[in-house]
Design an enzyme around this catalytic site. Structure first.
Site, PDB file in Angstrom:
ATOM      1  N   ALA A 137       0.787  -1.320   0.104  1.00  0.00           N
ATOM      2  CA  ALA A 137       0.139   0.048  -0.064  1.00  0.00           C
ATOM      3  C   ALA A 137       0.944   1.431  -0.053  1.00  0.00           C
ATOM      4  CB  ALA A 137      -0.833  -0.152   1.063  1.00  0.00           C
ATOM      5  N   ASN A 205       1.006  -3.713   7.899  1.00  0.00           N
ATOM      6  CA  ASN A 205       2.202  -4.298   7.159  1.00  0.00           C
ATOM      7  C   ASN A 205       3.085  -3.427   6.395  1.00  0.00           C
ATOM      8  OD1 ASN A 205       1.662  -7.521   7.278  1.00  0.00           O
ATOM      9  ND2 ASN A 205      -0.229  -6.685   6.959  1.00  0.00           N
ATOM     10  N   HIS A 235      -1.146   7.083   4.059  1.00  0.00           N
ATOM     11  CA  HIS A 235       0.336   6.817   4.716  1.00  0.00           C
ATOM     12  C   HIS A 235       0.934   7.804   4.472  1.00  0.00           C
ATOM     13  CE1 HIS A 235      -1.482   2.684   5.391  1.00  0.00           C
ATOM     14  NE2 HIS A 235      -1.838   2.645   3.987  1.00  0.00           N
TER      15      HIS A 235
END
Ligand SMILES: NC(=O)C1=CN([C@@H]2O[C@H](COP(=O)(O)OP(=O)(O)OC[C@H]3O[C@@H](n4cnc5c(N)ncnc54)[C@H](O)[C@@H]3O)[C@@H](O)[C@H]2O)C=CC1
Ligand SMILES: O=C([O-])CC(=O)C(=O)O
EC number: 1.4.1.21
Length: 285
Positions: A137, A205, A235
């Protein structure tokens, strides 16, 4: 070059997929559509409740179905794709590698246990297995790895997700955190990547991937924010070193089949599998 590409595409690998959720479904669809030339669907491992939908879409594929990883027909399998969670990585990765299988690991959080990581790495060198770790991601891991060649002094990740994506995490349950009436951003966690990947195994993760590319799970700092009005999984990465500093921000759409996972993860797995199968002549990293 054209000739080499065509020759490479003749090599077919038998693939087993573990997990029947969002990522597994995306990969199965991609293989069946012919989007990953060089892979043949050999086996799918899923928990009984989750296999029904996949069985429908893969009805015409000659594929073995099982609910138990240990019952895979090992001798025929070349590549295993883990899309099931960190526990599966901890329980089975070493046995895959000792059998000489190539493995794509998406639940990278399990590798923040550095002793486990070293054991896996040593076994892979011995057996010749390739371990594929998609960037998932996030991105920018090439820059992190480049920076780590010099003095990389700090790496920080701030992840913001909707409370619905976070509320089933062990950390939330264990600490009895109630996010039902959350009206504004709430900082849930501040710590290192090692603890973040354990506390939020289906959400962080990315922290593990970032830490393994850079200064390691204990040194990589993580902040997790539950954000009731956010629509994207966000993020932010900040890094500082003797190279200077950089900042990346990812605003990812959640996957339609699992809001916890960003859709970019599916694309990342697809890209890594294509590269691995030699569908592209150039290696990007
Ligand atoms: N590296 C990254 O950036 C990211 C990694 N992930 C990881 O990928 C994993 C999968 O993601 P999604 O497909 O979105 O999750 P999902 O929840 O949609 O699917 C996971 C599936 O695995 C199955 N499963 C669990 N244990 C199993 C076992 N022992 N055998 C067979 N099947 C088993 C579950 O029943 C479920 O159907 C997540 O749990 C997370 O650990 C997810 C998003 C980003
Ligand atoms: O998909 C994401 O945005 C991140 C995620 O779940 C993970 O790293 O486990």
């Amino acid at each position: 070059m054209f000739l080499i590409q065509n020759l490479l595409e003749v090599i077919i690998m038998n693939v087993a997929i573990i997990g029947c959720g969002n990522i597994a479904t995306y990969v199965v669809n991609s293989i069946l559509k012919g989007d990953i030339k060089g892979l043949r669907l050999h086996s799918i491992v899923g928990t009984p409740r989750r296999t029904e939908y996949l069985k429908e879409i893969a009805a015409h594929a000659e594929c073995n179905w099982t609910t138990d990883v240990s019952s895979l027909k090992w001798e025929d399998i070349d590549l295993i794709i883990e899309a099931a969670g960190q526990k599966v990585v901890r329980d089975y990765l070493l046995s895959f590698i000792n059998r000489g299988k190539h493995v794509l690991v998406i639940s990278i959080g399990a590798l923040t246990d550095i002793d486990f990581f070293k054991t896996v790495y040593t076994a892979a060198k011995k057996s010749g297995s390739q371990i594929l770790l998609p960037s998932g991601a996030i991105g920018g891991l090439d820059a992190i790895r480049n920076a780590a060649m010099g003095e990389l002094s700090s790496v920080e990740l701030t992840t913001k997700k909707h409370p619905d994506s976070l509320k089933s995490a062990p950390y939330i349950m264990e600490n009895g955190i109630d996010m039902d009436d959350l009206q504004e951003d709430y900082e849930l966690f501040r710590g290192n990547a090692l603890d973040a990947a354990k506390a939020f195994p289906a959400n962080l993760n990315v922290a593990a991937a970032l830490s393994l590319a850079g200064i390691g799970p204990e040194q990589t700092m993580v902040k997790i924010i539950a954000s009731p009005h956010i629509e994207m999984n966000t993020h932010e990465i900040r890094a500082t070193g003797d190279f200077g500093n950089f900042y990346f921000q990812f605003e990812n759409k959640p996957s339609p089949r699992n809001i916890k996972s960003s859709y970019l993860v599916n694309l990342s797995v697809l890209r890594v599998l294509r590269d691995f199968c030699g569908n592209r002549g150039v290696f990007y990293n």
